[in-house]
Design an enzyme around this catalytic site. Structure first.
Site, PDB file in Angstrom:
ATOM      1  N   ARG A  30     -10.069  -9.071  22.707  1.00 56.21           N
ATOM      2  CA  ARG A  30      -8.692  -9.547  21.816  1.00 56.21           C
ATOM      3  C   ARG A  30      -8.226  -7.599  22.523  1.00 56.21           C
ATOM      4  NH1 ARG A  30      -8.629  -4.584  20.140  1.00 56.21           N
ATOM      5  NH2 ARG A  30      -7.360  -4.735  19.187  1.00 56.21           N
ATOM      6  N   GLY A  31      -6.661  -7.997  22.169  1.00 57.73           N
ATOM      7  CA  GLY A  31      -5.912  -6.506  22.817  1.00 57.73           C
ATOM      8  C   GLY A  31      -5.601  -6.743  24.863  1.00 57.73           C
ATOM      9  N   ALA A  32      -4.128  -6.719  24.307  1.00 54.81           N
ATOM     10  CA  ALA A  32      -3.604  -7.607  26.106  1.00 54.81           C
ATOM     11  C   ALA A  32      -4.018  -7.261  26.980  1.00 54.81           C
ATOM     12  CB  ALA A  32      -1.956  -7.041  25.567  1.00 54.81           C
ATOM     13  N   ARG A  82      -5.134 -18.266  24.468  1.00 55.00           N
ATOM     14  CA  ARG A  82      -4.457 -17.282  23.510  1.00 55.00           C
ATOM     15  C   ARG A  82      -2.724 -17.275  24.785  1.00 55.00           C
ATOM     16  NH1 ARG A  82      -6.562 -12.776  20.430  1.00 55.00           N
ATOM     17  NH2 ARG A  82      -4.359 -13.527  19.080  1.00 55.00           N
ATOM     18  N   ASP A 103       1.333  -6.864  22.616  1.00 54.92           N
ATOM     19  CA  ASP A 103       1.136  -7.680  23.420  1.00 54.92           C
ATOM     20  C   ASP A 103       2.155  -8.488  24.351  1.00 54.92           C
ATOM     21  OD1 ASP A 103      -0.550  -7.209  20.813  1.00 54.92           O
ATOM     22  OD2 ASP A 103      -1.605  -8.629  21.916  1.00 54.92           O
ATOM     23  N   ASN A 107       3.809  -7.165  18.995  1.00 53.93           N
ATOM     24  CA  ASN A 107       2.545  -6.875  18.763  1.00 53.93           C
ATOM     25  C   ASN A 107       2.184  -7.458  17.174  1.00 53.93           C
ATOM     26  OD1 ASN A 107       1.036  -4.939  19.255  1.00 53.93           O
ATOM     27  ND2 ASN A 107       2.374  -3.788  17.804  1.00 53.93           N
ATOM     28  N   LYS A 108       0.644  -6.680  17.441  1.00 48.05           N
ATOM     29  CA  LYS A 108      -0.125  -7.041  16.077  1.00 48.05           C
ATOM     30  C   LYS A 108       0.948  -7.127  14.891  1.00 48.05           C
ATOM     31  CE  LYS A 108      -3.184  -8.139  15.594  1.00 48.05           C
ATOM     32  NZ  LYS A 108      -3.173 -10.407  15.633  1.00 48.05           N
ATOM     33  N   GLN A 111      -8.652  -5.407  12.289  1.00 44.82           N
ATOM     34  CA  GLN A 111      -8.894  -4.592  13.812  1.00 44.82           C
ATOM     35  C   GLN A 111      -8.895  -3.632  13.033  1.00 44.82           C
ATOM     36  OE1 GLN A 111      -6.779  -7.198  13.730  1.00 44.82           O
ATOM     37  NE2 GLN A 111      -6.916  -8.562  15.116  1.00 44.82           N
TER      38      GLN A 111
END
Lengths: 359, 359
Positions: free
Chosen positions: B47-49, B92, B242, B252-253, B201
């Site tokens: 995960r993580g862009a 995603r 993201d 973002n998250k 996370q």
């Protein structure tokens, strides 16, 4: 409405529903001394400011019965009860209802027939409990009356944080009392509940309590309220409080301040519902409210299993303070103050206490 | 600095550290097709862009090797690769780096020697990976240079949300790259990490990654940042992104928006660090960024066990949008834009794309 034995008298002992086990199990414990009740409060068998006040009052009563059964009527009830009262007073620091209830019970140790002290204390504890239920009903009606009208396309959507419900009071609830009365007023409401980390009172208690009564409840993490407001999903926020200072600053479950800041940004009304027993006129402002810090393991562990990396420090304040300027209305059983301010708050307590210097 | 195999090429397959199992176990998986890589992205093994972009690029390469091994060099690489590319693209929705990497890989299917397409794709994926590491290093240096000086009585205290670290990129990290460079600049910093519900996370990845490198890390729940700011514990906030829209709005998250609103209230600088591959000039503003909603069980369950009441609905958006007006500075590998605005952002991409209508 579903009624829970949050803190009640049962066959000579204090009975409490173990809220740590909800919603997966409904387990009751009976406590026979002030020390046991204090430990149950500390360990969060019972939580929620008004419920803690009731539990402490019953804790005083059960201690008196225990003392008399063990040693007969003591020469000094004050002396005999001092250790138990001290244990109860130190159980948790932030909720002022704990000290309020003890301050109300303590004079009875001096002023009545020594033989009858235990019975008199029990009657007072029962009185505190009944008054709290009545206060919640009154708050519900007063709070529901000032809610905005639902939008044309859906029921009113109310966000609440933590659990300020029947489980946090003697019954009916403060914030959830307003929500219950709102349903009575509008026919239908939808409730958004934050899960309320780290202790999950929202996921475990509020969602469960409201589902028992058939509410439409949507759960989200604490981090989602800003986005929910941005999406237009929230019409009003209603929370409880653990201690309200004389100027209207309100200590409540950690995260409340954040939701209040977001509500202001989105022009959403933010209501705090609490009985007068939660208002502490001796505390000038929120800066003077002690904020309890709890165990790091509440954050680093889940059901006993580690979820966080080894070696991290933890910041785990259990409460934060929402300044009065972010509170649209303070809802009490004696009336609504909107916005909160010291003179209007003091006026709620009656003419004597509204004079300067008597708080 | 500790290096992780977030998404690397290993003996003809794509190797990934399973981030779902951190910090309790370090387990690696090897994937041999685009479908497998797409599923790993969807399931959040990675995960993580920027890391998702790298993984997708390697996913394209491994698919080409698989196709050639199975059927020889196809008549049309575009046709042969179409199903795999589609699976990757749909894995995603929010992180734009996924589509960016695929758009960069796809032309190679047409323009080079058909025999050598797999090798050429692998070289390009490696190039994307190396560029990302270099971009993170550049962002770190540029971001650290604009941080405020530490207060006189303690090290600079930096709050970050989710994981925008080595684990979210090919290495070094975006927000955590800035934090790494800040330590190099100031000698010492302290980091506050939110746990980042529902997927943790922060607790699982950021705290672990930073502890591996000996950082002083304090963990808190997402709901505590407002109180921490009120207490004066936070000097600056640094997060990743993201997808950043052309006007500087940053997805973002979930929770990022909330921290940004609180930072503004407390006059704390709020930095977003991301490579150009995260900036989507084709998206005019945050309103047009698709926000992924994930499974309700991420909120209602923990390690497979229910924690919430039965019958609740769940709102589980994985991201939110922080409007450009709340962002003090956008830190990219090509420069810092403070505050973010469309013309300055377009200028980062070079003179051609800074002309109107070419985004």
């Amino acid at each position: 409405m579903t009624i829970f034995d949050v803190a009640v008298w049962s066959q000579g002992r204090v009975r409490m529903l173990d809220q740590r086990r909800l919603p997966n199990a409904e387990i009751y414990h009976d406590y026979g001394s002030a020390a046991e009740v204090a430990e149950a409060i500390r360990a969060m068998v019972v939580r929620g400011a008004p419920a803690i006040g009731c539990a402490a009052a019953f804790g005083v009563a059960v201690e008196a019965f225990r003392v008399r059964a063990l040693k007969g009527v003591p020469d000094s009830w004050v002396e005999a009860m001092a250790p138990g009262l001290a244990q109860l007073r130190q159980a948790r620091p932030t909720a002022v209802n704990l000290g309020w209830a003890l301050d109300r019970m303590a004079p009875l140790l001096l002023t009545v027939d020594p033989e009858a002290v235990p019975e008199r204390l029990l009657a007072e504890a029962e009185e505190i409990r009944q008054e709290d239920i009545a206060a919640c009903r009154a708050m519900g009606a007063l709070g529901a009356a000032i809610l905005p009208a639902p939008p044309p396309d859906r029921p009113l959507a109310i966000l609440t944080h933590c659990n300020a419900g029947a489980l946090a009071t003697a019954g009916y609830g403060t914030a959830l009392g307003v929500i219950r009365a709102a349903r009575a007023r509008f026919g239908r409401v939808v409730v958004y509940a934050t899960e309320t980390r780290p202790y999950l009172q929202g996921a475990r208690l509020t969602a469960w309590e409201l589902r028992q009564d058939g509410f439409d409840v949507t759960l989200m993490t604490d981090s989602m309220t800003g986005h929910a407001m941005h999406c237009g999903r929230i019409d009003v926020v209603v929370v409880g409080a653990d201690r309200v200072a004389a100027n209207g600053d309100a200590a409540n479950k950690i995260g409340t301040y954040m939701h209040a800041v977001l509500a202001r940004r989105h022009a959403i009304p933010f209501l705090v519902a609490c009985p007068l027993s939660t208002i502490d006129l001796a505390t000038a402002s929120g800066d003077h409210i002690p904020i309890e810090e709890r165990s790091p393991t509440e954050v680093t562990h889940w059901a006993g299993q580690p979820v966080a990396a080894d070696g991290v420090r933890v910041f785990n304040p259990a409460f934060d303070v929402t300044p009065a300027e972010l509170i649209s209305a303070l809802v009490t059983e004696r009336g609504v103050v909107q916005p909160p301010n010291e003179s209007a708050i003091r006026a709620l307590f009656g003419s004597l206490e509204s004079l300067p210097g008597t708080g």
